[in-house]
Design a protein around this motif. Structure first.
Motif: not given
Length: 414
Positions: A166-176, A298-303, A305-311
């Protein structure tokens, strides 16, 4: 980590302090050679020699000079790697005035280095000072392998997986290519934030960390146009009696949700809710890093998208004796004068380890609040970050003035 030495100790007292601290905390004597399979293993050095270099100066060095020395100390090859602690002492006229440390422990961070520096400075001033007791890394490992430790790890993992979903927030842009990225870093030095946060925490009977995180959540939610925030909050349980002696980074980050829909005119309730969440989160922040990494993958694969919250939020522990005594007779004019003295600084710099994250850190709270907000320039520019910090300061001051005027703690119109 740098630390000024109080009380003008002599060199013998400083070296004695180093020896005592090295002897007491085995993390400072733990090396991590790799096995044939490239996995690191902990080896505690029973005895040895710590090289403490002396740097003589004609006058007390400036902050920039001390920072440069501390950074040099961390460079590969600049000092022996026989132990994970590199150390230097700055002297003026032969008198030690400052220590510089570089801590290379496998899982330590700046909080660990700060604890080490404080212990050394304290013992240099008072050789008989009691450093207290704490868990050593091997004791922590023994607990983690015990039945109770395994039950705790399972409980934490269950909690982490539920929160990650349930940690989704707007994802930040990541420089290539982070090698070419710029990291915007905006600092705020504000007496008004210190006054307001101390007064509101006292008025609401809650913690200053909760007040600061609630106000930041409301500001960020408004800036992003969302109703809920979920932060990766760094929990500081290394500061507790049992954990602080370990030095190792045994505390991780706990996901802390904040329902900002409470923030319009129910700011006291929001602060109390955040405080309760922080208390609950502290009980599940003593985690096993490898297990957490597996859960994240594992949660990232399930969702999908990345489940890592960058905030990221990191409010360092604030010693009660350093807080401003908030008085009921504070007037709006007091806060206006304090806000007029607020200072902002921008420090664009090359890529930082936190690139791709938005990091809100309150690193000092005494007469003023030292706050930084930084992220990769592809997500927010320096103007965005400064606008967020200015709005954060205005909201806290508005709540404090409203509370003193009506004793209601209204957050409306802040």
């Amino acid at each position: 980590m740098g630390r000024a030495l109080d009380g003008a100790p002599d060199m013998a007292a400083v070296l004695h302090a180093f020896a005592v601290v090295m002897a007491q905390f085995e993390a400072l004597r733990t090396l991590y050679p790799r096995n044939a399979d490239e996995h690191p293993r902990a080896v505690v050095v029973a005895s040895g020699v710590l090289q403490v270099d002396e740097y003589a100066s004609d006058a007390p060095p400036t902050y920039d000079e001390l920072s440069a020395l501390t950074l040099r100390l961390a460079e590969p090859g600049f000092a022996p790697d026989d132990l994970p602690l590199r150390a230097a002492v700055v002297t003026v006229d032969g008198r030690p005035i400052h220590i510089a440390l570089s801590l290379h422990h496998f899982s330590a961070d700046t909080t660990a280095a700060r604890i080490v520096a404080e212990h050394i400075a304290r013992l240099a001033l008072d050789p008989g000072a009691d450093l207290g007791s704490g868990w050593q890394p091997r004791q922590i490992a023994s607990f983690e392998a015990s039945p109770s430790g395994l039950r705790h790890a399972h409980r934490v993992d269950t909690h982490d997986r539920a929160m990650l979903r349930q940690s989704v927030m707007p994802e930040l842009q990541v420089h290539a290519s982070h090698r070419d990225a710029v990291y915007n870093f905006v600092c705020l030095d504000s007496a008004a934030v210190a006054l307001a946060a101390a007064g509101l925490a006292k008025q609401y009977r809650t913690s200053m960390a909760a007040v600061l995180q609630a106000a930041y959540a409301c500001t960020l939610a408004e800036h992003l146009g969302i109703e809920k925030c979920v932060f990766n909050t760094a929990m500081a349980n290394r500061q507790t009696t049992f954990a602080r002696g370990a030095v190792a980074h045994i505390a991780g980050r706990a996901l802390v949700p904040v329902d900002t829909s409470l923030g319009s005119d129910r700011f006291p309730a929001l602060c109390r809710a955040v405080d309760a969440t922080l208390v609950r989160s502290s009980s599940v922040s003593l985690r096993e890093p490898d297990r957490y990494a597996r859960s994240l993958d594992e949660v990232s694969a399930e969702l999908g998208r990345s489940a890592d919250n960058p905030y990221v939020v990191n409010i360092l522990p604030i010693a009660p004796r350093t807080l401003i005594r908030a008085r009921a007779e504070r007037t709006p004019q007091d806060f206006e004068r304090a806000m007029a003295s607020s200072r902002y600084g921008r420090f664009p710099k090359p890529v930082d380890p936190y690139s791709g994250k938005l990091s809100f850190i309150v690193w000092d709270m005494s007469e003023t609040a030292g706050i930084s907000l930084g992220t990769d320039a592809t997500s927010f520019d320096a103007t965005d970050l400064e606008q967020i910090l200015r709005s954060f300061e205005r909201r806290l001051v508005g709540a404090a003035i409203g509370g003193h005027a009506a004793r209601s703690g209204s957050f409306a119109g802040a």
